[in-house]
Design an enzyme around this catalytic site. Structure first.
Site, short mmCIF file in Angstrom:
data_model
loop_
_atom_site.label_atom_id
_atom_site.label_comp_id
_atom_site.label_asym_id
_atom_site.label_seq_id
_atom_site.Cartn_x
_atom_site.Cartn_y
_atom_site.Cartn_z
N GLY A 17 0.80 -1.21 0.00
CA GLY A 17 0.00 0.00 0.00
C GLY A 17 0.84 1.26 0.00
CD GLU A 36 9.68 0.01 6.39
OE1 GLU A 36 9.83 -0.70 7.40
OE2 GLU A 36 8.65 0.03 5.70
N GLY A 87 6.35 -6.21 3.14
CA GLY A 87 6.07 -7.63 2.98
C GLY A 87 6.57 -8.21 1.68
CB ALA A 92 5.82 -16.89 -2.39
CB VAL A 227 5.15 6.66 12.66
CG1 VAL A 227 4.08 7.66 13.11
CG2 VAL A 227 5.83 7.16 11.38
CG HIS A 460 -1.94 -14.67 3.41
ND1 HIS A 460 -2.11 -15.98 3.01
CD2 HIS A 460 -0.79 -14.26 2.84
CE1 HIS A 460 -1.12 -16.34 2.23
NE2 HIS A 460 -0.29 -15.31 2.11
#
Length: 693
Positions: A17, A36, A87, A92, A227, A460
């Site tokens: 995202g 990040e 991620g 994969a 953050v 997930h």
């Protein structure tokens, strides 16, 4: 705050995202800063992670500063990746689209999101991530196909759509995806190491597409910035950060808008702390932390007999559907050394406590069998991990409550909220695993975290800040803006309000593309980002191509560089220096370098370098401009020089300037003007006029 904004948009997180938001908003003209908390990993870092747990695992307070993490809650264990690329590092590469059940979810119907509405964003995401159908089929795929046939689902077996550059194995070539704007790529070596990050340039991680292009557009990525708080101010937000392991190092940025994309755990925890502990975001919906889902999955495994080697290929290359609501993929897990201690005998039982007792009993009855499993030679070459996912819905809540181990701290904790909890036992998964073992001659195994711990283990995780038409139905609206807090957005998996039943990366990326397409334009008074004024030259050239073209470029008139004619000259770098040069300049006294400014001084021309600071640009490092000849070819060029008492190394630096190939700006060439170093040649960069700034 009108003159004090550090950015138009701060993006928190650089996964699927955040990477989309960074690129699309920078393309739209916003000044974007990406924060990040993980490290910017080099290929050497990823290679070292294969043999050094400190370079692989992420627990920075314990000295583990890699990228792979696992968090264990009461009802679920979640694995993921931290670092620039999020991620995608431990991904994969499977790119599957959601099925009809997803679009039938009431929340999506209320928001007007159907298959037709999401289709163009899915297509764009698939193109950006380089989706292809896996061309690889090997013995592991043969065994999965045999298992599919054994349970009557052979017609559903096939190769997976995946985000891997197969090319010619081990052969490096120019960017094959973005017309030369992307980095060089190397054909897949079929090493089975995708889940450990790809140091070979084959897997289409975000650092090779969205993030690479975002930095070309002027987005700034700041690694190792965690953050910890958001505070509304007039017209925007203050974003407070700390260093993940040097806790005394803190900073604050002011931004007009903030996009949260730190993954489900990161986003939900930050919003919880800001709403509850800090009371800075009091209007966040009471549904925060609710509707957390997994893909209702189970992880099982098969260990082949000694001498077998199934490791050749990408991590995931094939899949099938045992029934209309279930999806199975195989996994090679080269480098996953921790799997030795996580597998045990296969036991069926839908009652978690009873299943745990049966597994412990089996371990006690056959300790040598478990010892042989843990100590097996060539363990990973012989191992197949099967991921079985279902579309059946399940739900948890994640709340900020006191830690049972450190009661003075509040941490995220899971709880059941009715409905169906994420499963720890899927009978169909065990059935498929036994069929695979029968076809291959291997031993079927369960994950001990599931069979003994009663946990659903997942990579997930979805939801927690779901979309809804108002604050009683969701945390964010259809445009991903947080209800009650204008200018604050969420663009990661936490907004997804329904179970996907398949690997979620493509859907997360597509929803982020949709979000970015509705994002407000930059305000009229916002200064252009550094990359926004970049000419076509910066996008289409490299260091090597500009050095080859240097002798064919003409010298400009000195007056052409004056601020009264050209404005400030915004600097930009070309590949492969787009990421390396800015931090390198910071080390030698030019952090956040913006460019140059020239003006008349008596009969000559003098200039200054410009660096970005809160509220605008600051002038540093004076210089002079004169006509001269190039050290590279003896032809005319404008020469920028520094005083003999300038700080080191600038007293030895010489910049030469000629017109850019497309005529819209200038090419600079930096030399170190010392004996022996002149012969190393110059390093090119671009100077683009920005009139009116």
């Amino acid at each position: 705050m009108a003159q004090g904004w550090d950015a138009d948009v701060v993006v928190v997180g650089s996964g699927f995202g955040g990477a989309v938001a960074a690129l699309r908003l920078a393309e739209a003209g916003h000044r974007v800063v990406v924060l990040e908390k993980g490290r910017r990993l080099s290929d050497a870092d990823l290679l070292r992670a294969r043999r050094d747990p400190r370079a692989y695992l992420w627990q920075p307070g314990a000295g583990l500063r890699g990228f792979f993490w696992q968090r264990i809650f009461k009802h679920v264990a979640i694995i993921g990746g931290t670092g620039v690329g999020g991620g995608s590092i431990v991904w994969a590469g499977v790119l599957l689209e959601p099925g009809d059940d997803f679009y039938a979810a009431p929340a999506l119907a209320d928001l007007g999101i159907d298959r037709a509405a999401l289709a163009p964003h899915l297509a764009r995401a698939a193109s950006m991530l380089g989706r292809v159908t896996s061309p690889h089929h090997d013995r592991m795929d043969d065994h999965l196909q045999a298992a599919a046939r054994a349970i009557g689902a052979g017609d559903t077996f096939g190769p997976v759509p995946t985000a891997i550059h197969f090319g010619r194995p081990g052969v490096t070539e120019p960017d094959p995806f973005f017309g030369g704007r992307g980095p060089e790529r190397t054909g897949c070596r079929l090493c089975g190491e995708c889940l450990l990050g790809c140091p070979y340039g084959a897997k289409n991680e975000l650092r090779h597409n969205y993030l690479h292009l975002a930095e070309q557009e002027g987005a700034e990525i700041r690694a190792e910035h965690e953050v910890v708080a958001l505070r509304p101010v007039e017209g925007g937000y203050l974003v407070e950060t700390r260093h993940p392991w040097r806790r005394g190092r803190r900073s604050t940025l002011a931004a007009r808008r903030v996009v949260l994309a730190g993954g489900v755990l990161g986003t939900v925890e930050l919003l919880h702390r800001c709403r509850g502990e800090l009371a800075t975001l009091p209007h966040v919906s009471p549904l925060l932390g609710r509707h957390v889902r997994t893909n209702s999955e189970a992880l099982t495994a098969v260990l082949q007999p000694p001498g077998d080697d199934l490791s050749h290929g990408p991590t995931i290359s094939s899949h099938f559907h045992p029934d209309p609501t279930t999806h199975v993929t195989q996994n090679r897990y080269m480098g996953g050394w921790h799997m030795r201690a996580q597998l045990g005998p296969m036991v069926d039982d839908d009652v978690p406590a009873r299943r745990a007792r049966r597994v412990v009993g089996a371990l006690a009855a056959h300790p040598l069998a478990q010892a042989r499993l843990v100590g097996a030679r060539d363990f990973l070459e012989r191992l197949t991990v099967l991921t079985t996912m279902q579309r059946h819905d399940s739900e948890l809540a994640l709340d900020l409550r006191r830690s049972p181990w450190q009661p003075w701290r509040r941490v995220l904790r899971s709880r059941l909220v009715g409905g169906v909890r994420p499963p720890s036992n899927l009978p169909v998964a065990n059935r498929v695993t036994r069929a695979f073992a029968a076809a291959s001659g291997g031993r079927p195994l369960n994950l001990l975290g599931e069979s003994v711990g009663g946990l659903s283990v997942t990579a997930h995780i979805l939801g927690g800040a779901v979309m809804g038409t108002d604050e009683t139905r969701g945390v964010v609206d259809a445009r991903h803006e947080v209800h009650g807090h204008p200018g604050l957005y969420v663009a990661d998996a936490s907004v997804i309000p329904a179970n996907l039943g398949v690997n979620p990366s493509l859907t997360i990326t597509a929803l982020a593309e949709r979000f970015a397409s509705t994002f407000p334009p930059p305000p009229a008074d916002a200064p252009a980002p550094q990359g926004a004024a970049m000419s076509h030259t910066a996008r289409s050239h490299t260091v090597a191509s500009l050095k080859r073209a240097w002798s064919d470029l003409a010298a400009p008139d000195a007056d052409d560089l004056l601020a009264e004619r050209a404005g400030d000259l915004a600097a930009s770098f070309v590949a492969p220096l787009t990421r390396i040069a800015p931090p390198g300049l910071g080390l030698v006294g030019l952090p956040r370098w913006h460019g140059k400014r020239f003006r008349r001084a008596g009969a000559g021309i003098e200039g200054v370098n410009l660096v970005r600071q809160a509220g605008g640009l600051a002038e540093v490092l004076p210089m002079t401009l004169a006509t001269g000849t190039s050290l590279a070819d003896g032809r005319p060029a404008l020469v920028v020089s520094y005083a003999s008492d300038a700080p080191r190394p600038w007293r030895w630096v010489r910049d030469e300037v000629r017109r850019a190939p497309d005529g819209t700006g200038f090419v600079g060439m930096t030399f170190v003007d010392l004996p022996g170093l002149r012969r190393l040649g110059g390093t090119p960069f671009l100077l683009t006029p920005t009139p009116g700034q």
